[in-house]
Design a protein around this motif. Sequence first.
Motif, short mmCIF file in Angstrom:
data_model
loop_
_atom_site.label_atom_id
_atom_site.label_comp_id
_atom_site.label_asym_id
_atom_site.label_seq_id
_atom_site.Cartn_x
_atom_site.Cartn_y
_atom_site.Cartn_z
N MET A 124 1.44 9.41 -4.68
CA MET A 124 1.21 8.52 -3.54
C MET A 124 1.78 9.10 -2.25
SD MET A 124 -0.63 6.28 -4.83
CE MET A 124 -1.08 6.25 -6.56
N LEU A 125 2.93 9.73 -2.33
CA LEU A 125 3.54 10.29 -1.14
C LEU A 125 2.89 11.60 -0.71
CD1 LEU A 125 7.29 9.43 -1.82
CD2 LEU A 125 5.71 8.32 -0.23
N SER A 126 1.97 12.11 -1.53
CA SER A 126 1.19 13.27 -1.11
C SER A 126 0.01 12.87 -0.24
CB SER A 126 0.66 14.02 -2.34
OG SER A 126 -0.41 13.33 -2.95
N ILE A 127 -0.30 11.57 -0.18
CA ILE A 127 -1.41 11.09 0.64
C ILE A 127 -1.01 11.14 2.11
CG2 ILE A 127 -2.96 9.16 1.12
CD1 ILE A 127 -2.39 8.12 -1.70
N ASN A 128 -1.91 11.60 2.95
CA ASN A 128 -1.62 11.69 4.38
C ASN A 128 -1.20 10.34 4.93
OD1 ASN A 128 -3.86 13.54 3.45
ND2 ASN A 128 -3.29 14.53 5.36
N ALA A 129 -0.18 10.35 5.78
CA ALA A 129 0.35 9.18 6.47
C ALA A 129 1.17 8.24 5.59
CB ALA A 129 -0.75 8.38 7.18
N SER A 130 1.32 8.55 4.30
CA SER A 130 2.15 7.68 3.45
C SER A 130 3.62 7.94 3.73
CB SER A 130 1.85 7.91 1.97
OG SER A 130 2.18 9.24 1.59
N LYS A 131 4.42 6.88 3.73
CA LYS A 131 5.84 7.01 4.07
C LYS A 131 6.75 6.22 3.13
CE LYS A 131 6.12 9.87 7.46
NZ LYS A 131 6.89 11.12 7.29
N GLY A 132 6.20 5.54 2.16
CA GLY A 132 7.06 4.76 1.26
C GLY A 132 6.34 4.40 -0.02
N PHE A 133 7.12 4.26 -1.10
CA PHE A 133 6.58 3.87 -2.41
C PHE A 133 7.55 2.89 -3.05
CE2 PHE A 133 6.53 4.40 -7.04
CZ PHE A 133 5.20 4.21 -7.33
N GLU A 134 7.01 1.78 -3.53
CA GLU A 134 7.80 0.77 -4.25
C GLU A 134 7.07 0.41 -5.53
OE1 GLU A 134 10.12 -2.15 -1.08
OE2 GLU A 134 8.39 -2.86 -2.20
N ILE A 135 7.80 0.23 -6.60
CA ILE A 135 7.18 -0.25 -7.83
C ILE A 135 7.94 -1.49 -8.31
CG2 ILE A 135 8.53 1.31 -9.32
CD1 ILE A 135 5.91 1.47 -11.08
N GLY A 136 7.18 -2.46 -8.80
CA GLY A 136 7.80 -3.70 -9.26
C GLY A 136 8.52 -4.42 -8.13
N SER A 137 9.76 -4.81 -8.38
CA SER A 137 10.53 -5.54 -7.36
C SER A 137 10.90 -4.67 -6.18
CB SER A 137 11.81 -6.11 -7.99
OG SER A 137 12.62 -5.05 -8.48
N GLY A 138 10.89 -3.35 -6.37
CA GLY A 138 11.18 -2.43 -5.27
C GLY A 138 12.50 -2.75 -4.58
N PHE A 139 12.49 -2.69 -3.25
CA PHE A 139 13.71 -2.94 -2.50
C PHE A 139 14.14 -4.41 -2.56
CE2 PHE A 139 12.26 1.04 -0.64
CZ PHE A 139 13.44 1.78 -0.62
N ASP A 140 13.19 -5.31 -2.81
CA ASP A 140 13.56 -6.72 -2.94
C ASP A 140 14.48 -6.94 -4.15
OD1 ASP A 140 12.15 -7.46 -0.72
OD2 ASP A 140 10.37 -8.12 -1.83
N THR A 144 17.00 -5.37 -4.92
CA THR A 144 18.41 -5.18 -4.56
C THR A 144 19.08 -6.48 -4.15
OG1 THR A 144 17.92 -4.67 -2.24
CG2 THR A 144 17.89 -2.84 -3.80
N THR A 145 18.30 -7.51 -3.85
CA THR A 145 18.87 -8.78 -3.43
C THR A 145 19.06 -9.73 -4.62
OG1 THR A 145 16.71 -9.83 -3.02
CG2 THR A 145 17.67 -8.54 -1.22
#
Length: 360
Positions: free
Chosen positions: A237-253, A255-256
């Motif tokens: 996914m991060l090899s796609i042009n203009a991509s800057k982030g990848f989350e799977i499942g709960s991702g950064f959420d 952490t709360t």
Amino acid sequence: MSGDSLGKLFKVTNWGESHGPAVGCVVEGCPPGIELSEQDIQPYLDKRRPGQSQLVTQRNEADQVRILSGTVDGKTTGTAISLMIENSNSRSKDYSEFAKLYRPSHADFTYQQKYGIRDVAGGGRSSARTTAANVAAGAIAQKVLSEIGVEVLSWVETVGAIKSQLPIEQITESLVESNPVRCPDQNIAKEMEQKILEIRKQGDTIGGVVRCVVRNMPVGLGEPLFDKLEADLAKAMLSINASKGFEIGSGFDGTTMVGSEHNDIFYRDEDGAIKTHGNNSGGVQGGISNGMDLDFKVAFKPVATLMQKQKTVDLNGDEIEYQGRGRHDPCVLPRAVPIVDAMAALVLCDHLLRYRAYRA
């Protein structure tokens, strides 16, 4: 060494430049006996094709794919499949003045410093034009996956701060394809379209998030330690042009949350299969698919080319002012959807063949 290939057993090598004669790829490892024609691949390319609405670049490419090898009598032979898509509507003159400067947030500077030379026209290998070949290869991967009922479905979840509220369970391909934004939430899609058109009139660009769900996932795809399924998905996914982030499942959420909230509790369903209540893991545990739906998001930045004046530096480092030219997407999200689909399919197909090699 180069970074033009993806996969181990199902391996795709991408070639070509934005304004060269053609772009394409070589697909190695596709199982023999699969029915495959150009008509199987073309619908996926049509989704990615430029010029399909006012929301995307107006470069008018037919993106007609040709299969040059690897099939006979409409079936794969097990040998390398070569795919080619001709470039028929490039306008290299739009880029001639950029040979003397570095465009902000483009690959101009980094390519020049790494290789000592760069393809100015359309950005060469750094152009999103090269993703057409990946989409073509992904169509083959999706044919392999469809044999076991795996469904890959992506859609635009956000454009800027505008977010779809439609529950993931209700999302279907027909809803995604019902509007040019490719957002299944119809009312929100209209807001997104208006926002993109507004941004385009300003000569500006906007980013957002593509979400992907993979249904009917088998258990056991992914290889620890460095080939975990989510790690390979993230790389793709991060090899796609203009991509800057990848989350799977709960991702950064995630952490709360505390662990008792986040854990996906196992149970046996009425058919005797082991499932989980909740899917904070996004369908992957220990780097291996657990049979639940894959659920991940890919963040895309605003396109770097603006139709506004910006400051930059020339090749000598002297500050100058320039304005973007050419035909560019004001928002990559609508055309990124089939690219995300394709890259997910390529990773999953490779891991499916690796799993079969273990359990044969």
